[in-house]
Enzyme design. Sequence first.
Site, PDB file in Angstrom:
ATOM      1  N   GLU A 118      58.633  31.342  26.461  1.00 42.96           N
ATOM      2  CA  GLU A 118      57.948  32.228  26.821  1.00 42.96           C
ATOM      3  C   GLU A 118      58.945  33.571  26.345  1.00 42.96           C
ATOM      4  O   GLU A 118      59.890  33.546  26.453  1.00 42.96           O
ATOM      5  CB  GLU A 118      57.570  32.640  28.037  1.00 42.96           C
ATOM      6  CG  GLU A 118      57.117  31.214  28.895  1.00 42.96           C
ATOM      7  CD  GLU A 118      55.999  31.542  30.726  1.00 42.96           C
ATOM      8  OE1 GLU A 118      56.705  31.941  31.020  1.00 42.96           O
ATOM      9  OE2 GLU A 118      56.111  30.436  30.957  1.00 42.96           O
ATOM     10  N   GLU A 186      48.222  34.744  26.395  1.00 37.44           N
ATOM     11  CA  GLU A 186      47.535  34.442  28.187  1.00 37.44           C
ATOM     12  C   GLU A 186      47.494  36.030  28.342  1.00 37.44           C
ATOM     13  O   GLU A 186      48.259  36.662  28.547  1.00 37.44           O
ATOM     14  CB  GLU A 186      49.109  33.737  28.530  1.00 37.44           C
ATOM     15  CG  GLU A 186      48.297  33.668  30.154  1.00 37.44           C
ATOM     16  CD  GLU A 186      48.881  32.493  31.309  1.00 37.44           C
ATOM     17  OE1 GLU A 186      50.015  31.900  30.525  1.00 37.44           O
ATOM     18  OE2 GLU A 186      48.868  31.930  32.106  1.00 37.44           O
TER      19      GLU A 186
HETATM   20  O1  KIV Z   1      52.364  25.872  31.722  1.00 37.83           O
HETATM   21  C1  KIV Z   1      51.614  25.998  31.446  1.00 37.83           C
HETATM   22  O2  KIV Z   1      50.314  24.893  31.004  1.00 37.83           O
HETATM   23  C2  KIV Z   1      51.383  27.288  30.295  1.00 37.83           C
HETATM   24  C3  KIV Z   1      49.494  27.250  29.299  1.00 37.83           C
HETATM   25  C4  KIV Z   1      48.943  28.623  30.262  1.00 37.83           C
HETATM   26  C5  KIV Z   1      49.494  27.770  28.442  1.00 37.83           C
HETATM   27  O3  KIV Z   1      51.654  27.944  29.561  1.00 37.83           O
END
Ligand code: KIV
Length: 286
Positions: A118, A186
């Site tokens: 991330e 997201e």
């Molecule tokens: O952890 C997860 O499920 C994610 C998705 C929402 C992309 O990062």
Amino acid sequence: MGSPKKVRVQTLLEKKQAGEKIVAITAYDYPTALLVDEAGVDMVLVGDSVGNVVLGYESTLPVTVEEMRHHVRAVRRGIKKALLVADMPFLSYQASIAHAIENAGLFLKDGAEAVKLEGGTLTIVQIVRALVDVGIPVVGHLGFTPQWVHQFGGVRVRGRRSDEAKRLIDMALALQEAGCFAIVLELVPEEVAALITERLTIPTIGIGAGRHCDGQILVLFDLIGMLPGWSPRHAKRYAEVGDLIHHAVATYAEEVREGKFPAPEHTTHMSPEELERLKQLLQGEK
Ligand code: KIV
């Protein structure tokens, strides 16, 4: 229709070039991995959302590498065709490049074909570059990134303001330049996701980012209606599996209490001869 062949990192790039939408979903265990793979998705992410939806944590922050590896291995055993991506949990990659390589390498040893991490700051871009440099494919993740929840001051759409949107576009370009082969967007306004998608040569995969991304991803349990009550606005509930499970278990409980289950067809019997011998054995013991 799902891809007829094994999906690889390159397949996703080819899909973007061909204008074909990419279908991605999360999975956390063997049976759901089998089901989503057979349903023909292109990419399966073992998301650190496992923390919220499977392990009952309030956020993804407590999830550990060991917890993730347990789920990645289970999902690996269920998948034949889809590309398997492992999410790197909080603090498994931020502290140093060496730490990031070691942890990402463990996920590849467990059978993941790529990792996701991330953010798009300078530190994260350097980590992405180092991972790609040693042969570990990376999916980026921008917009609302749950591991940054405290920094952002809660769950919020990112990029509503023009300066914030510009920063997202710059970060997406930097992640692409560092070697990411796809980027999850997201909770981003549709306009911003469209601009990023247009500017990148690698695919964007949206969740709460509108219609114009190259693909979409949803958390499996949101899509199948596994958990009761609230589900996020961006998620569509295609089924109410939670209700089905509740009904099945409540009916089982009722039938056990009423003596209706097990019925004769669920029961095994001894042969009358063996039963007679057993009775004689017991008689002999008296
Ligand atoms: O952890 C997860 O499920 C994610 C998705 C929402 C992309 O990062």
